[in-house]
Design a protein around this motif. Structure first.
Motif, PDB file in Angstrom:
ATOM      1  N   THR A 167     -41.924 112.935 -10.171  1.00 16.84           N
ATOM      2  CA  THR A 167     -42.288 111.578  -9.715  1.00 16.84           C
ATOM      3  C   THR A 167     -41.342 111.140  -8.597  1.00 16.84           C
ATOM      4  OG1 THR A 167     -42.777 111.163 -12.032  1.00 16.84           O
ATOM      5  CG2 THR A 167     -42.799 109.257 -10.593  1.00 16.84           C
ATOM      6  N   GLU A 225     -36.507 102.829  -9.947  1.00 16.37           N
ATOM      7  CA  GLU A 225     -36.483 103.735 -11.107  1.00 16.37           C
ATOM      8  C   GLU A 225     -35.087 104.273 -11.397  1.00 16.37           C
ATOM      9  OE1 GLU A 225     -39.250 104.375 -12.939  1.00 16.37           O
ATOM     10  OE2 GLU A 225     -40.281 102.950 -11.626  1.00 16.37           O
ATOM     11  N   LYS A 276     -31.882 104.910 -17.151  1.00 10.73           N
ATOM     12  CA  LYS A 276     -32.980 105.251 -16.239  1.00 10.73           C
ATOM     13  C   LYS A 276     -32.839 106.677 -15.711  1.00 10.73           C
ATOM     14  CE  LYS A 276     -34.361 100.704 -14.563  1.00 10.73           C
ATOM     15  NZ  LYS A 276     -34.493  99.829 -13.405  1.00 10.73           N
ATOM     16  N   LEU A 325     -35.720 109.525 -16.001  1.00  8.43           N
ATOM     17  CA  LEU A 325     -36.415 109.744 -14.724  1.00  8.43           C
ATOM     18  C   LEU A 325     -37.048 111.135 -14.626  1.00  8.43           C
ATOM     19  CD1 LEU A 325     -37.032 108.434 -11.980  1.00  8.43           C
ATOM     20  CD2 LEU A 325     -34.878 109.340 -11.148  1.00  8.43           C
TER      21      LEU A 325
END
Lengths: 170, 190
Positions: A102, A76, A94, A98
């Motif tokens: 998570t 990720e 990313k 993000l």
């Protein structure tokens, strides 16, 4: 005189325990024993605490380096090229997308520890911060790693960034 | 005779005190040194903390620098009294090092002179940024390619590998120039 001598010899070798009882009842010696035991326990406790601290510090160091490696290859976060991840190169796109929660759930620190990841683009001065809220850390053990990392911008430019990973006992 | 026997008993008591004191001091000394050694990590830690972080840093610095991009750099080619500037744009440090070595080798074979100081300066800047400014290490880079090598350091007194400090971490990587394998070694220390 012979009688006196034989009396002394008899007292010495006949299991006379008056001296033993005297030794333990003797105030200064008893005090010495108490002090010795106290200092011994103090040294032992101090050594144990220092040892525990060293073990804890080493554990934090290992976790910090492990977390840094996880960041460098986290799908990720790292950039991709023709569906292949570029380990050690973070994608700015990313990082912008993000979700912090998570990431906290995905990066496993075996419980009991908190972390913070700071990525700084040294060129544009953009900064991304992930991880747990940092409470007052005074007095608690903290380990941090700081090193360079490559950032791939949305236009494909490669820039040098700074990666900082901080781990502490939660 | 009675006095002698009493004196003898008193001496024994005194010696017991001395024995007890000496024993206590010895126990404390031995236990202090033993536990102090234990707490200092003599028996536990096999790997010093600093070395583990340095080893990780040297790999990251080397990897980041070699893949990083130099926006614009170049060199001067001097032939027959004329100077010509050749410019490279957006080249990686890995490519810049290879170009540097290639041109240095050529300058020894040809009559043409190459001023590679700009190229060398830009390679050094990238190492300075990653190793010095970000990671706070001193560094030296040693590239071996036959007679034409490259040695860069942030210390003026360090001019080759023999000048490096004993306490250091190193990481080597390889690149290819033509058909030859070129070793690039980075040393860092504090």
């Amino acid at each position: 005189m012979e009688k006196e001598l034989s009396e002394i010899m008899q007292r010495r070798f006949s299991g006379d325990e008056r001296g033993v009882a005297g030794f333990f009842l003797d105030g200064p010696v008893l005090l010495l024993v108490i002090i010795t035991i106290t200092v011994f326990i103090a040294i032992l406790s101090q050594a144990y605490l220092a040892h525990r601290e060293a073990v804890e510090r080493e554990r934090l160091d290992d976790l910090c380096l492990d977390l840094k490696r996880q960041v460098q290859r986290h799908p990720e976060m790292v950039a991709e090229e023709e569906n292949r991840t570029r380990s050690g190169e973070l994608s700015v796109k990313k990082l912008n997308e993000l979700d912090n929660q998570t990431l906290i759930e995905e990066l496993d620190l075996n419980g009991g520890y908190d972390f913070r990841i700071i990525v700084n683009d040294t060129g544009s001065r953009d900064t991304w911060v992930f991880g747990n809220e940092r409470r007052e850390l005074e007095g608690s053990e903290v380990t941090s790693y700081r090193g360079p990392i490559l950032l791939i911008s949305e236009t494909g430019d490669t820039r040098i960034g700074e990666l900082r990973v901080i781990v502490w006992e939660g | 005779m009675r006095d002698i026997s009493r004196k003898c008993e008193d001496d024994t008591g005194f010696l017991s005190m001395v024995d007890a004191s000496l024993l206590a001091v010895m126990i404390l000394l031995v236990s202090f040194f033993f536990f102090h050694s234990l707490s200092a990590g003599l028996f536990y830690r096999s790997e010093p903390r600093r070395a583990a972080f340095e080893r990780e840093s040297v790999k990251d610095i080397q990897k980041s620098v070699l893949r990083s991009v130099i926006g614009e750099t170049g060199y001067l080619k001097e032939t027959d009294g004329e100077s010509q500037r050749v410019t490279y744009t957006n080249i990686t440090v890995d490519t810049a090092i290879k170009n540097y070595l290639y041109l240095k080798n050529r300058s020894e074979d040809e009559d043409a002179g190459y001023d590679l100081s700009e190229l060398e300066e830009n390679i050094k800047k990238q190492y300075e940024r990653c190793a010095g400014e970000i990671s706070h290490y001193h560094y030296a880079v040693d590239v071996e390619d036959g007679p034409a090598g490259l040695f860069i350091s942030d210390h003026d007194e360090i001019n080759d590998r023999t000048d490096l400090p004993d306490q250091r971490s190193a990481h080597s990587t390889y690149t290819t120039l033509g058909l030859e394998r070129v070793q690039i070694t980075l040393y860092i220390w504090r």
